[in-house]
Design a protein around this motif. Structure first.
Motif, PDB file in Angstrom:
ATOM      1  N   VAL A  80      -4.788  29.996   3.002  1.00 20.88           N
ATOM      2  CA  VAL A  80      -3.661  29.538   3.800  1.00 20.88           C
ATOM      3  C   VAL A  80      -2.434  29.398   2.913  1.00 20.88           C
ATOM      4  O   VAL A  80      -2.529  29.355   1.687  1.00 20.88           O
ATOM      5  CB  VAL A  80      -3.939  28.168   4.476  1.00 20.88           C
ATOM      6  CG1 VAL A  80      -5.099  28.246   5.445  1.00 20.88           C
ATOM      7  CG2 VAL A  80      -4.161  27.071   3.446  1.00 20.88           C
ATOM      8  N   ALA A  81      -1.300  29.333   3.546  1.00 16.61           N
ATOM      9  CA  ALA A  81      -0.077  28.892   2.889  1.00 16.61           C
ATOM     10  C   ALA A  81       0.128  27.469   3.372  1.00 16.61           C
ATOM     11  O   ALA A  81       0.386  27.243   4.561  1.00 16.61           O
ATOM     12  CB  ALA A  81       1.099  29.776   3.278  1.00 16.61           C
ATOM     13  N   VAL A 113      -0.855  35.946   3.885  1.00 17.59           N
ATOM     14  CA  VAL A 113      -1.864  34.953   4.248  1.00 17.59           C
ATOM     15  C   VAL A 113      -2.054  34.968   5.759  1.00 17.59           C
ATOM     16  O   VAL A 113      -1.114  35.231   6.505  1.00 17.59           O
ATOM     17  CB  VAL A 113      -1.471  33.534   3.765  1.00 17.59           C
ATOM     18  CG1 VAL A 113      -1.435  33.466   2.253  1.00 17.59           C
ATOM     19  CG2 VAL A 113      -0.136  33.114   4.347  1.00 17.59           C
ATOM     20  N   PRO A 114      -3.267  34.718   6.235  1.00 24.64           N
ATOM     21  CA  PRO A 114      -3.493  34.778   7.680  1.00 24.64           C
ATOM     22  C   PRO A 114      -2.899  33.599   8.449  1.00 24.64           C
ATOM     23  O   PRO A 114      -2.528  33.730   9.607  1.00 24.64           O
ATOM     24  CB  PRO A 114      -5.012  34.803   7.804  1.00 24.64           C
ATOM     25  CG  PRO A 114      -5.520  34.214   6.540  1.00 24.64           C
ATOM     26  CD  PRO A 114      -4.491  34.518   5.486  1.00 24.64           C
ATOM     27  N   PHE A 115      -2.825  32.431   7.787  1.00 23.14           N
ATOM     28  CA  PHE A 115      -2.366  31.217   8.453  1.00 23.14           C
ATOM     29  C   PHE A 115      -1.501  30.392   7.512  1.00 23.14           C
ATOM     30  O   PHE A 115      -1.683  30.414   6.295  1.00 23.14           O
ATOM     31  CB  PHE A 115      -3.558  30.316   8.850  1.00 23.14           C
ATOM     32  CG  PHE A 115      -4.557  30.970   9.734  1.00 23.14           C
ATOM     33  CD1 PHE A 115      -4.332  31.078  11.100  1.00 23.14           C
ATOM     34  CD2 PHE A 115      -5.740  31.475   9.223  1.00 23.14           C
ATOM     35  CE1 PHE A 115      -5.267  31.683  11.927  1.00 23.14           C
ATOM     36  CE2 PHE A 115      -6.684  32.074  10.034  1.00 23.14           C
ATOM     37  CZ  PHE A 115      -6.446  32.181  11.399  1.00 23.14           C
ATOM     38  N   ALA A 116      -0.596  29.628   8.099  1.00 24.62           N
ATOM     39  CA  ALA A 116       0.049  28.527   7.380  1.00 24.62           C
ATOM     40  C   ALA A 116      -0.598  27.261   7.939  1.00 24.62           C
ATOM     41  O   ALA A 116      -0.978  27.203   9.110  1.00 24.62           O
ATOM     42  CB  ALA A 116       1.547  28.525   7.611  1.00 24.62           C
ATOM     43  N   PHE A 117      -0.722  26.262   7.085  1.00 22.40           N
ATOM     44  CA  PHE A 117      -1.442  25.041   7.426  1.00 22.40           C
ATOM     45  C   PHE A 117      -0.649  23.864   6.877  1.00 22.40           C
ATOM     46  O   PHE A 117       0.003  23.972   5.842  1.00 22.40           O
ATOM     47  CB  PHE A 117      -2.838  25.104   6.781  1.00 22.40           C
ATOM     48  CG  PHE A 117      -3.428  23.785   6.369  1.00 22.40           C
ATOM     49  CD1 PHE A 117      -4.141  23.028   7.277  1.00 22.40           C
ATOM     50  CD2 PHE A 117      -3.287  23.315   5.074  1.00 22.40           C
ATOM     51  CE1 PHE A 117      -4.705  21.823   6.893  1.00 22.40           C
ATOM     52  CE2 PHE A 117      -3.846  22.114   4.676  1.00 22.40           C
ATOM     53  CZ  PHE A 117      -4.557  21.364   5.597  1.00 22.40           C
ATOM     54  N   GLY A 118      -0.693  22.766   7.568  1.00 24.19           N
ATOM     55  CA  GLY A 118      -0.066  21.552   7.062  1.00 24.19           C
ATOM     56  C   GLY A 118      -0.571  20.355   7.841  1.00 24.19           C
ATOM     57  O   GLY A 118      -1.278  20.492   8.849  1.00 24.19           O
ATOM     58  N   THR A 119      -0.227  19.186   7.357  1.00 22.10           N
ATOM     59  CA  THR A 119      -0.569  17.953   8.056  1.00 22.10           C
ATOM     60  C   THR A 119       0.700  17.144   8.241  1.00 22.10           C
ATOM     61  O   THR A 119       1.619  17.204   7.410  1.00 22.10           O
ATOM     62  CB  THR A 119      -1.613  17.121   7.283  1.00 22.10           C
ATOM     63  OG1 THR A 119      -1.115  16.811   5.971  1.00 22.10           O
ATOM     64  CG2 THR A 119      -2.930  17.857   7.166  1.00 22.10           C
TER      65      THR A 119
END
Length: 191
Positions: A80-81, A113-119
């Protein structure tokens, strides 16, 4: 104007300006949140590799960082990014995260990257969901996220587990390719 650039392109003056920006942006959410930003330290946990920085006539207006990494979703490795280190100047609140993500999308797609991710905090849920209606962003709740602390300390465990909202931005794959699960191992400190 918005500048998207690599971490090694920043000059010392850029870090000092960002440090002051983060102290003002994060200070109102709690003194503890502004503490990591001292001197010329313009990051709190993991150091970003890319930054989107918005400027106006008063200086830094908004910021979002990005770091490629592998996370584990219920044991499944996933590239992920990670998006984080988000901030908007207090006088511009409500105008920042959606624009920051939009400016980052072409760069994120170039990273492959297939996805970016965060919280994000639960307090931002309505704001994030409002933005998600007009993009390829999905908000997931009920997921626990384990991260390492930025510094090993003798008085604390080396990891912490949070119940935060998880945001997933689809880039090269669809949301149906995101592994199902309710536990994410960040395998490092939060961005």
């Amino acid at each position: 104007r918005v500048k998207v650039g690599w971490e090694n392109e920043l000059q010392l003056g850029d870090h000092v300006e960002l440090t002051e920006f983060f102290r003002k942006a994060y200070g109102p959410t709690g003194v503890f949140n502004a503490q990591p930003f001292e001197g010329s330290r313009s990051w709190a946990g993991a150091r970003p590799e890319l930054r989107a920085i918005a400027y106006d006539s008063n200086g830094v207006a908004a910021h979002m960082g990005c770091l490629r990494r592998f996370i584990k979703v219920d044991g499944v490795d996933l590239l992920v990014a990670e998006l984080g280190l988000y901030g908007v100047r207090p006088d511009l609140e409500g105008l920042g995260i959606a624009h920051s993500i939009r400016f980052m999308i072409p760069t994120l797609q170039e990273l492959g990257v297939p996805f970016a991710f965060g919280t994000v905090r639960h307090a931002l849920q309505k704001h994030i969901e409002r933005f998600g209606r007009h993009s390829q962003l999905t908000v997931l709740s009920g997921i626990r996220v384990r991260s390492t602390l930025p510094h090993a300390r003798l008085d604390k465990p080396p990891t912490r587990i949070e119940d935060a909202l998880v945001i997933v931005l689809t880039l090269a794959r669809s949301m149906s390719d995101w592994p199902t699960g309710n536990f994410i191992d960040r395998n490092g400190p939060e961005l």
